[in-house]
Scaffold this active site. Sequence first.
Site, PDB file in Angstrom:
ATOM      1  N   ASN A  18       0.836  -1.215   0.000  1.00 22.09           N
ATOM      2  CA  ASN A  18       0.000   0.000   0.000  1.00 22.09           C
ATOM      3  C   ASN A  18       0.862   1.254   0.000  1.00 22.09           C
ATOM      4  O   ASN A  18       0.520   2.245  -0.645  1.00 22.09           O
ATOM      5  CB  ASN A  18      -0.962  -0.010   1.189  1.00 22.09           C
ATOM      6  CG  ASN A  18      -2.174  -0.871   0.916  1.00 22.09           C
ATOM      7  OD1 ASN A  18      -3.053  -0.483   0.153  1.00 22.09           O
ATOM      8  ND2 ASN A  18      -2.203  -2.054   1.519  1.00 22.09           N
ATOM      9  N   ILE A  96      -1.254  -0.717  17.908  1.00 25.15           N
ATOM     10  CA  ILE A  96      -2.458   0.044  18.303  1.00 25.15           C
ATOM     11  C   ILE A  96      -2.036   1.443  18.772  1.00 25.15           C
ATOM     12  O   ILE A  96      -1.048   1.601  19.481  1.00 25.15           O
ATOM     13  CB  ILE A  96      -3.176  -0.693  19.470  1.00 25.15           C
ATOM     14  CG1 ILE A  96      -3.596  -2.108  19.062  1.00 25.15           C
ATOM     15  CG2 ILE A  96      -4.374   0.123  19.976  1.00 25.15           C
ATOM     16  CD1 ILE A  96      -4.738  -2.200  18.086  1.00 25.15           C
ATOM     17  N   LEU A  97      -2.809   2.456  18.361  1.00 24.41           N
ATOM     18  CA  LEU A  97      -2.586   3.817  18.839  1.00 24.41           C
ATOM     19  C   LEU A  97      -3.679   4.135  19.867  1.00 24.41           C
ATOM     20  O   LEU A  97      -4.852   3.818  19.643  1.00 24.41           O
ATOM     21  CB  LEU A  97      -2.636   4.808  17.674  1.00 24.41           C
ATOM     22  CG  LEU A  97      -1.533   4.620  16.618  1.00 24.41           C
ATOM     23  CD1 LEU A  97      -1.811   5.474  15.386  1.00 24.41           C
ATOM     24  CD2 LEU A  97      -0.158   4.935  17.200  1.00 24.41           C
ATOM     25  N   ASN A 111      -6.786   5.166   7.786  1.00 31.26           N
ATOM     26  CA  ASN A 111      -6.413   3.756   7.831  1.00 31.26           C
ATOM     27  C   ASN A 111      -7.080   3.033   6.669  1.00 31.26           C
ATOM     28  O   ASN A 111      -8.182   3.382   6.270  1.00 31.26           O
ATOM     29  CB  ASN A 111      -6.887   3.132   9.156  1.00 31.26           C
ATOM     30  CG  ASN A 111      -6.507   1.669   9.273  1.00 31.26           C
ATOM     31  OD1 ASN A 111      -5.364   1.284   9.004  1.00 31.26           O
ATOM     32  ND2 ASN A 111      -7.449   0.832   9.667  1.00 31.26           N
ATOM     33  N   HIS A 113      -8.573  -0.614   5.616  1.00 30.44           N
ATOM     34  CA  HIS A 113      -8.995  -1.890   6.199  1.00 30.44           C
ATOM     35  C   HIS A 113      -9.517  -2.787   5.065  1.00 30.44           C
ATOM     36  O   HIS A 113     -10.322  -2.336   4.246  1.00 30.44           O
ATOM     37  CB  HIS A 113     -10.086  -1.664   7.245  1.00 30.44           C
ATOM     38  CG  HIS A 113     -10.513  -2.936   7.894  1.00 30.44           C
ATOM     39  ND1 HIS A 113      -9.758  -3.557   8.869  1.00 30.44           N
ATOM     40  CD2 HIS A 113     -11.583  -3.734   7.680  1.00 30.44           C
ATOM     41  CE1 HIS A 113     -10.348  -4.678   9.220  1.00 30.44           C
ATOM     42  NE2 HIS A 113     -11.458  -4.816   8.510  1.00 30.44           N
ATOM     43  N   ASP A 154     -11.304   0.710  13.920  1.00 27.53           N
ATOM     44  CA  ASP A 154     -12.016   0.686  12.627  1.00 27.53           C
ATOM     45  C   ASP A 154     -13.364   1.421  12.688  1.00 27.53           C
ATOM     46  O   ASP A 154     -14.264   1.150  11.884  1.00 27.53           O
ATOM     47  CB  ASP A 154     -12.231  -0.757  12.122  1.00 27.53           C
ATOM     48  CG  ASP A 154     -10.915  -1.470  11.857  1.00 27.53           C
ATOM     49  OD1 ASP A 154      -9.961  -0.805  11.430  1.00 27.53           O
ATOM     50  OD2 ASP A 154     -10.844  -2.690  12.092  1.00 27.53           O
ATOM     51  N   GLU A 181      -5.406  -5.732  -5.138  1.00 25.86           N
ATOM     52  CA  GLU A 181      -5.289  -5.283  -6.535  1.00 25.86           C
ATOM     53  C   GLU A 181      -6.491  -4.469  -6.991  1.00 25.86           C
ATOM     54  O   GLU A 181      -6.350  -3.461  -7.678  1.00 25.86           O
ATOM     55  CB  GLU A 181      -5.133  -6.496  -7.464  1.00 25.86           C
ATOM     56  CG  GLU A 181      -3.752  -7.105  -7.395  1.00 25.86           C
ATOM     57  CD  GLU A 181      -3.631  -8.373  -8.236  1.00 25.86           C
ATOM     58  OE1 GLU A 181      -2.538  -8.928  -8.281  1.00 25.86           O
ATOM     59  OE2 GLU A 181      -4.641  -8.818  -8.834  1.00 25.86           O
ATOM     60  N   ALA A 183      -8.983  -3.129  -5.034  1.00 25.83           N
ATOM     61  CA  ALA A 183      -9.535  -2.089  -4.152  1.00 25.83           C
ATOM     62  C   ALA A 183      -8.451  -1.280  -3.438  1.00 25.83           C
ATOM     63  O   ALA A 183      -8.316  -0.082  -3.668  1.00 25.83           O
ATOM     64  CB  ALA A 183     -10.494  -2.720  -3.148  1.00 25.83           C
ATOM     65  N   GLU A 184      -7.650  -1.915  -2.601  1.00 29.27           N
ATOM     66  CA  GLU A 184      -6.765  -1.154  -1.702  1.00 29.27           C
ATOM     67  C   GLU A 184      -5.816  -0.215  -2.444  1.00 29.27           C
ATOM     68  O   GLU A 184      -5.694   0.962  -2.091  1.00 29.27           O
ATOM     69  CB  GLU A 184      -5.941  -2.108  -0.834  1.00 29.27           C
ATOM     70  CG  GLU A 184      -6.788  -2.913   0.124  1.00 29.27           C
ATOM     71  CD  GLU A 184      -5.949  -3.759   1.065  1.00 29.27           C
ATOM     72  OE1 GLU A 184      -4.954  -3.271   1.608  1.00 29.27           O
ATOM     73  OE2 GLU A 184      -6.299  -4.941   1.260  1.00 29.27           O
TER      74      GLU A 184
HETATM   75  C1  GRF Z   1      -3.370  -4.691   3.818  1.00 28.55           C
HETATM   76  O1  GRF Z   1      -4.257  -5.722   3.507  1.00 28.55           O
HETATM   77  C2  GRF Z   1      -4.093  -3.642   4.615  1.00 28.55           C
HETATM   78  O2  GRF Z   1      -5.418  -3.455   4.257  1.00 28.55           O
HETATM   79  C3  GRF Z   1      -4.017  -4.223   5.983  1.00 28.55           C
HETATM   80  O3  GRF Z   1      -2.736  -4.802   6.057  1.00 28.55           O
HETATM   81  C4  GRF Z   1      -2.282  -5.153   4.766  1.00 28.55           C
HETATM   82  C5  GRF Z   1      -0.972  -4.469   4.536  1.00 28.55           C
HETATM   83  O4  GRF Z   1      -0.309  -4.867   3.389  1.00 28.55           O
HETATM   84  N1  GRF Z   1      -4.355  -3.240   6.970  1.00 28.55           N
HETATM   85  P1  GRF Z   1       0.949  -4.062   2.849  1.00 28.55           P
HETATM   86  O5  GRF Z   1       1.997  -4.009   3.961  1.00 28.55           O
HETATM   87  O6  GRF Z   1       0.507  -2.689   2.445  1.00 28.55           O
HETATM   88  O7  GRF Z   1       1.442  -4.856   1.694  1.00 28.55           O
END
Ligand code: GRF
Length: 206
Positions: A18, A96-97, A111, A113, A154, A181, A183-184
């Site tokens: 990410n 955790i924060l 964040n 998720h 969350d 791929e 979504a994130e």
């Molecule tokens: C991702 O699936 C993210 O949504 C979750 O942890 C994973 C991190 O993957 N919180 P990366 O380190 O970005 O490859």
Amino acid sequence: MTGAKTRIAVLVSGGGTNLQALVDAQSRGEIPHGEIVLVVSNKAGAYALTRAEKAGIPGVVVEKKKGEQQDFEDRLSAILQEYRVDMIVLAGFLAILSGDFTARWPRRILNIHPSLIPSFCGEGFYGLRVHQAALDYGVKVTGATVHYVNEIPDGGEIIAQKAVDILPGDTPEILQRRVMEQAEWILLPRATELAAKELTERSTQQ
Ligand code: GRF
């Protein structure tokens, strides 16, 4: 655009795909209101730190020892201050924060998720466990959510979501990859730009 860019720190614990999506989006000019100025990992040796180095972004390790919270957050706050960070993106950050920490950064911590909140989220739902839970339940659609971070795990305001189909034969690993791929890696840069833009607008109104 008037005013300076929002200075962004990306907090990581692992592989950093990410983070890579953010770096790539930035180099394509897709985060015009922000600039990644720092990467912080709570794990020494996280591959995300290598990605930061390759991108020419300073990378720092702030480890959290068992049972300590205040000292960890003090060290984290000091480094964020040193780099004059305006906004934090948690990109696979597993520490955790506390509510005290998040209260000092209102609408300034994002964040990602890997599910459609409010499904499969909250305490204990991280990594492959999230995808395992979606498969166990038998939902046919999952996805990813980017949200602001507050004191509820969350539970902060949702910024963006994207749905992803679950297919026959999916394992947690296959599903995790598809959610990343489809979504994130798309959603996080977009939401980061939206939040960074909001902050630059807030600071020029003050
Ligand atoms: C991702 O699936 C993210 O949504 C979750 O942890 C994973 C991190 O993957 N919180 P990366 O380190 O970005 O490859």
